[in-house]
Design a protein around this motif. Sequence first.
Motif, short mmCIF file in Angstrom:
data_model
loop_
_atom_site.label_atom_id
_atom_site.label_comp_id
_atom_site.label_asym_id
_atom_site.label_seq_id
_atom_site.Cartn_x
_atom_site.Cartn_y
_atom_site.Cartn_z
N GLY A 112 0.81 -1.21 0.00
CA GLY A 112 0.00 0.00 0.00
C GLY A 112 0.85 1.26 0.00
N GLY A 120 -2.69 -2.25 3.50
CA GLY A 120 -3.22 -2.95 2.35
C GLY A 120 -2.14 -3.25 1.33
N ALA A 122 -1.68 -5.41 -2.83
CA ALA A 122 -2.34 -6.05 -3.97
C ALA A 122 -1.52 -7.27 -4.38
N GLU A 139 -7.07 -7.23 -4.11
CA GLU A 139 -6.66 -6.36 -3.01
C GLU A 139 -6.43 -7.30 -1.82
N GLN A 141 -5.09 -8.06 2.35
CA GLN A 141 -4.78 -7.64 3.71
C GLN A 141 -4.29 -8.86 4.47
#
Length: 194
Positions: A112, A120, A122, A139, A141
């Motif tokens: 992120g 976060g 990807a 996406e 986490q």
Amino acid sequence: MLRRTLIAGVIALFGLPAFAAPLPYTLGSDGATISYTFTVGGEKMVGTVPIASAALTIDATNLSASTAEVTADVRRARTGLIFATEALKSNSILAANDFPEARFQSTRVFLGNSGRIDDGAALEGLLTLRGVTRPVRFEAQMFRQPGTAAGDLRALNVLLRGSVNRRDFGADGYSELVDDTVQIEIKAHIETES
């Protein structure tokens, strides 16, 4: 400079020494769930498909070196309605008898904006469905278990969200009823012995 900043952010988040090695992970006792949402005649429906196997390696000091390979058993895909489940597994959509597995192989990890995984990330990779392979992006986490120390990475929770166009994989049956976009959410509890 940017790469060093990203690595420093990950080290700070996890409390790891700079020499920490990549760790292999498997699905934990809480397992994993792949949920998908699709629209039929304007109404949203949710289904699930079980994960058959997962091989994961997480390098907390260099997330771009982390990898994921996941296989799902599409023969066991389910929706809330038996007729929708049978249509889903038919030759015009998943063709489950001919292509019993879907496979995802990661190709790249992005952090992120802050350079921290808790901001976060990807995950890009290749999804193979019905024998057709296409690039996808989720996406992502990742969280430590509540109450664990900053450097304790033995058990993690992972959340992935993305979408695919089913026509890209030749799963174009019932197009007059079912929208092309399918939302995917993967929740996994992963563990390492290290």
